[in-house]
Design a protein around this motif. Structure first.
Motif, PDB file in Angstrom:
ATOM      1  N   TYR A   1       8.808  43.043 -24.003  1.00  0.00           N
ATOM      2  CA  TYR A   1       8.122  42.894 -25.291  1.00  0.00           C
ATOM      3  C   TYR A   1       8.026  41.415 -25.669  1.00  0.00           C
ATOM      4  O   TYR A   1       6.958  40.923 -26.030  1.00  0.00           O
ATOM      5  N   ASP A   2       9.169  40.717 -25.563  1.00  0.00           N
ATOM      6  CA  ASP A   2       9.182  39.303 -25.961  1.00  0.00           C
ATOM      7  C   ASP A   2       8.219  38.465 -25.117  1.00  0.00           C
ATOM      8  O   ASP A   2       7.604  37.529 -25.603  1.00  0.00           O
TER       9      ASP A   2
ATOM     10  N   ALA B   1       4.143  40.726 -25.824  1.00  0.00           N
ATOM     11  CA  ALA B   1       3.540  41.092 -27.120  1.00  0.00           C
ATOM     12  C   ALA B   1       2.846  39.919 -27.821  1.00  0.00           C
ATOM     13  O   ALA B   1       1.712  40.088 -28.300  1.00  0.00           O
ATOM     14  N   PRO B   2       3.465  38.728 -27.893  1.00  0.00           N
ATOM     15  CA  PRO B   2       2.764  37.633 -28.581  1.00  0.00           C
ATOM     16  C   PRO B   2       1.435  37.263 -27.916  1.00  0.00           C
ATOM     17  O   PRO B   2       0.443  36.999 -28.602  1.00  0.00           O
ATOM     18  N   ARG B   3       1.422  37.280 -26.595  1.00  0.00           N
ATOM     19  CA  ARG B   3       0.179  36.927 -25.880  1.00  0.00           C
ATOM     20  C   ARG B   3      -0.873  37.997 -26.086  1.00  0.00           C
ATOM     21  O   ARG B   3      -2.058  37.703 -26.270  1.00  0.00           O
TER      22      ARG B   3
ATOM     23  N   TYR C   1      -1.105  40.034 -28.593  1.00  0.00           N
ATOM     24  CA  TYR C   1      -1.525  40.012 -29.995  1.00  0.00           C
ATOM     25  C   TYR C   1      -2.522  38.875 -30.248  1.00  0.00           C
ATOM     26  O   TYR C   1      -3.581  39.069 -30.854  1.00  0.00           O
ATOM     27  N   ALA C   2      -2.165  37.699 -29.743  1.00  0.00           N
ATOM     28  CA  ALA C   2      -3.063  36.543 -29.930  1.00  0.00           C
ATOM     29  C   ALA C   2      -4.408  36.791 -29.264  1.00  0.00           C
ATOM     30  O   ALA C   2      -5.468  36.458 -29.804  1.00  0.00           O
TER      31      ALA C   2
ATOM     32  N   GLU D   1      -2.232  44.892 -34.298  1.00  0.00           N
ATOM     33  CA  GLU D   1      -0.868  45.433 -34.166  1.00  0.00           C
ATOM     34  C   GLU D   1      -0.896  46.806 -33.512  1.00  0.00           C
ATOM     35  O   GLU D   1      -0.103  47.113 -32.629  1.00  0.00           O
TER      36      GLU D   1
ATOM     37  N   VAL E   1      -1.650  46.509 -29.803  1.00  0.00           N
ATOM     38  CA  VAL E   1      -0.490  46.006 -29.045  1.00  0.00           C
ATOM     39  C   VAL E   1       0.542  47.124 -28.897  1.00  0.00           C
ATOM     40  O   VAL E   1       1.093  47.350 -27.815  1.00  0.00           O
ATOM     41  N   GLN E   2       0.773  47.825 -29.999  1.00  0.00           N
ATOM     42  CA  GLN E   2       1.747  48.924 -29.961  1.00  0.00           C
ATOM     43  C   GLN E   2       1.320  49.999 -28.958  1.00  0.00           C
ATOM     44  O   GLN E   2       2.126  50.456 -28.142  1.00  0.00           O
TER      45      GLN E   2
ATOM     46  N   LEU F   1       1.829  48.793 -25.343  1.00  0.00           N
ATOM     47  CA  LEU F   1       3.223  48.822 -24.893  1.00  0.00           C
ATOM     48  C   LEU F   1       3.691  50.266 -24.678  1.00  0.00           C
ATOM     49  O   LEU F   1       4.463  50.545 -23.752  1.00  0.00           O
TER      50      LEU F   1
ATOM     51  N   TYR G   1      -8.623  32.681 -23.852  1.00  0.00           N
ATOM     52  CA  TYR G   1      -7.929  33.252 -25.010  1.00  0.00           C
ATOM     53  C   TYR G   1      -6.676  34.013 -24.579  1.00  0.00           C
ATOM     54  O   TYR G   1      -5.673  34.012 -25.281  1.00  0.00           O
TER      55      TYR G   1
ATOM     56  N   GLN H   1      -5.052  33.324 -21.836  1.00  0.00           N
ATOM     57  CA  GLN H   1      -4.227  32.376 -21.077  1.00  0.00           C
ATOM     58  C   GLN H   1      -3.790  32.939 -19.729  1.00  0.00           C
ATOM     59  O   GLN H   1      -2.673  32.702 -19.267  1.00  0.00           O
TER      60      GLN H   1
ATOM     61  N   THR I   1       0.118  29.756 -17.558  1.00  0.00           N
ATOM     62  CA  THR I   1      -0.662  29.173 -16.484  1.00  0.00           C
ATOM     63  C   THR I   1      -1.810  28.355 -17.026  1.00  0.00           C
ATOM     64  O   THR I   1      -2.261  28.558 -18.140  1.00  0.00           O
TER      65      THR I   1
ATOM     66  N   VAL J   1      -9.999  27.492 -28.649  1.00  0.00           N
ATOM     67  CA  VAL J   1      -8.712  28.167 -28.678  1.00  0.00           C
ATOM     68  C   VAL J   1      -7.737  27.356 -29.504  1.00  0.00           C
ATOM     69  O   VAL J   1      -7.560  26.171 -29.273  1.00  0.00           O
TER      70      VAL J   1
ATOM     71  N   THR K   1      -1.587  29.104 -31.788  1.00  0.00           N
ATOM     72  CA  THR K   1      -1.630  30.537 -32.039  1.00  0.00           C
ATOM     73  C   THR K   1      -1.601  31.312 -30.735  1.00  0.00           C
ATOM     74  O   THR K   1      -0.876  32.276 -30.594  1.00  0.00           O
ATOM     75  N   ALA K   2      -2.399  30.828 -29.762  1.00  0.00           N
ATOM     76  CA  ALA K   2      -2.505  31.564 -28.509  1.00  0.00           C
ATOM     77  C   ALA K   2      -1.178  31.583 -27.769  1.00  0.00           C
ATOM     78  O   ALA K   2      -0.801  32.573 -27.180  1.00  0.00           O
TER      79      ALA K   2
ATOM     80  N   THR L   1       2.111  30.685 -28.927  1.00  0.00           N
ATOM     81  CA  THR L   1       3.351  31.101 -29.564  1.00  0.00           C
ATOM     82  C   THR L   1       3.218  32.457 -30.234  1.00  0.00           C
ATOM     83  O   THR L   1       4.213  33.102 -30.511  1.00  0.00           O
ATOM     84  N   GLY L   2       1.988  32.885 -30.496  1.00  0.00           N
ATOM     85  CA  GLY L   2       1.813  34.166 -31.155  1.00  0.00           C
ATOM     86  C   GLY L   2       2.469  34.156 -32.521  1.00  0.00           C
ATOM     87  O   GLY L   2       3.176  35.090 -32.895  1.00  0.00           O
TER      88      GLY L   2
ATOM     89  N   LEU M   1       2.459  37.220 -34.927  1.00  0.00           N
ATOM     90  CA  LEU M   1       2.970  38.530 -34.537  1.00  0.00           C
ATOM     91  C   LEU M   1       3.980  39.037 -35.565  1.00  0.00           C
ATOM     92  O   LEU M   1       4.975  38.380 -35.835  1.00  0.00           O
TER      93      LEU M   1
ATOM     94  N   LEU N   1       7.120  44.697 -35.762  1.00  0.00           N
ATOM     95  CA  LEU N   1       6.431  45.453 -34.698  1.00  0.00           C
ATOM     96  C   LEU N   1       7.389  45.819 -33.566  1.00  0.00           C
ATOM     97  O   LEU N   1       7.341  46.934 -33.039  1.00  0.00           O
TER      98      LEU N   1
ATOM     99  N   ARG O   1       9.449  48.761 -34.377  1.00  0.00           N
ATOM    100  CA  ARG O   1       8.620  49.979 -34.405  1.00  0.00           C
ATOM    101  C   ARG O   1       8.346  50.485 -32.976  1.00  0.00           C
ATOM    102  O   ARG O   1       8.455  51.671 -32.697  1.00  0.00           O
ATOM    103  N   VAL O   2       7.997  49.541 -32.090  1.00  0.00           N
ATOM    104  CA  VAL O   2       7.696  49.921 -30.700  1.00  0.00           C
ATOM    105  C   VAL O   2       8.946  50.471 -30.022  1.00  0.00           C
ATOM    106  O   VAL O   2       8.907  51.521 -29.362  1.00  0.00           O
TER     107      VAL O   2
END
Lengths: 178, 240
Positions: free
Chosen positions: A16-17, A20-22, A24-25, A38, A41-42, A45, A135, A137, B2, B15, B19-20, B22-23, B26, B30, B33-34
């Motif tokens: 998740y760590d 998830a951030p990638r 989401y972004a 959200e 992403v949920q 996963l 976007y 990455q 990469t 871009v 944001t891209a 570090t997110g 988010l 969440l 919840r997941v």
């Protein structure tokens, strides 16, 4: 993911760590709605959790995750008949709080608006490649795997897209320029 | 993270790297919840799924073998042994290649690239046909027409042999392909169809072209079409 696919439940937190951030972004760029992003992403996963037994040992998890979120997004967009690529240029309110200053912010918004306009003129295949590579990455190899095409094909799409965008910015008289 | 090896930077494409990468947006709740959702939904591990898939696949091939041997199994029917063996070796090599390409995933959960898979899948049935004609042409009379054998029996046998393995493949791979489940199913159908063509060649002495097209090649196309349809229905990964 290998550990999680083999039954180690603690590995999911690390997964998740890392992802998830990638995700989401990446998906925020398409949906412009934090609640929907959200949810996607949920769902992604959860799909990965449900399909963990089918994860091939030693394969890359990032292209798989991006392929799933893209599939879920397209299915959702199809169902709700959303206009995926059209955008009014508005950004999420939360995002604005992370921006440095009003002048720089305005410049970035303008640039992003122009780029989005040009992206919308690309072919769907080129748009997807650009979205994943820049976007999302992802590396060219990861993007190729996520789309089920060869690396050469991704490189070509990105190259043509960047050429088209460069030409559009170099040319005079763009329509709808703010 | 990469770096894409292309000429255009992320900044030029608008871009926001912060944001891209570090997110920062988010939501913190969440993760909880997941994690709570997955705790409520037990999912099979790789080992248990592999066991299930092995059982289903083995059972389907046992059924296919029973059908083949009930129909008569390997029948020489007056053919020289070298014709039968030579045809089987050539066809077997093509079958090995297409099975490896279509039923394997090339070390990736998402499978092989479309451009790598399609030429093998489309070329294999044609290669099998070409080899059968070429090798049979070395023996006088092997390409002759058999008026009583237009190819319907071979068509029926091939389809009945291939049906169970195609369904077993779909069960083994259900809800696993987020990109192109139709192509995955089509490739599997064609690969299994090529295996049935190998068995049908061992059973059928006819090498007349119209017979081969109807009785040996059409079943491969039919199993491919069935695989494509079933793939879209069963193998595709879908959201709620």
């Amino acid at each position: 993911m290998d550990r999680y696919a083999s039954g180690d439940p603690a590995a999911f937190g690390e997964l998740y760590d890392a992802l998830a951030p990638r995700l989401y972004a990446f998906i925020m760029r398409s949906v412009h709605d934090s609640a929907r992003a959200e949810d996607l992403v949920q769902q992604t996963l959860l799909q990965m959790h449900c399909a963990r037994g089918r994860f091939v040992r030693g394969s890359k998890v990032t292209p798989w995750a991006f392929a799933i979120i893209r599939r879920l997004f397209l299915d959702q967009a199809r169902r709700k008949k959303l206009e995926v690529l059209s955008s009014d240029g508005s950004d999420d309110v939360e995002a604005a709080s992370h921006r440095p200053g009003p002048e720089e912010c305005a410049q970035m918004r303008e640039l992003e608006y122009l780029v989005r306009q040009e992206l919308a003129r690309l072919t769907p295949a080129q748009q997807t490649a650009v979205e994943l590579v820049y976007y999302g990455q992802l590396s060219n190899a990861e993007a190729a795997e996520a789309l089920g095409v060869t690396v050469a094909s991704i490189k070509l799409r990105v190259q043509r897209a960047s050429q088209a965008i460069r030409l559009a910015f170099a040319g005079p008289g763009r329509e709808g320029e703010p | 993270m990469t770096t894409p090896d292309s000429e255009v930077s992320g900044e030029a494409l608008g871009v926001d790297q912060r944001t891209a990468l570090t997110g920062a947006q988010l939501p913190s709740q969440l993760k909880a919840r997941v994690l709570s959702e997955i705790a409520q939904r037990p999912a099979p591990t790789r080992r248990s799924l592999a066991r299930q898939a092995a059982v289903v696949t083995a059972a389907s091939w046992v059924i296919a073998a029973v059908i083949f041997f009930l129909a008569g199994g390997i029948r020489i029917t007056g053919r020289p042994a070298s014709l039968v063996i030579g045809t089987a070796i050539g066809t077997g090599l093509v079958v090995g290649a297409v099975v490896w390409a279509a039923l394997g995933r090339g070390g990736s959960t998402l499978g092989r690239a479309r451009q790598a898979l399609l030429p093998i899948v489309i070329g294999s049935p044609l290669a099998i046909l070409a080899w059968k004609l070429f090798w049979s042409a070395q023996y006088s009379g092997a390409l002759d027409q058999w008026p009583t054998r237009p190819g319907f029996r071979c068509l029926g046998l091939s389809l009945s042999i291939g049906l169970c393995p195609v369904i077993a493949f779909m069960i083994a791979r259900r809800r696993s392909d987020p990109i192109r489940p139709g192509l995955t199913g089509f490739a599997a159908g064609v690969a299994i169809g090529c295996v049935t063509a190998l068995l049908t060649d061992l059973w059928c002495p006819v090498a007349h072209l119209p017979h081969l097209l109807l009785g040996h090649l059409l079943p491969i196309a039919a199993l491919g079409a069935l695989g494509a349809w079933l793939g879209r229905q069963l193998v595709g990964m879908r959201g709620k």
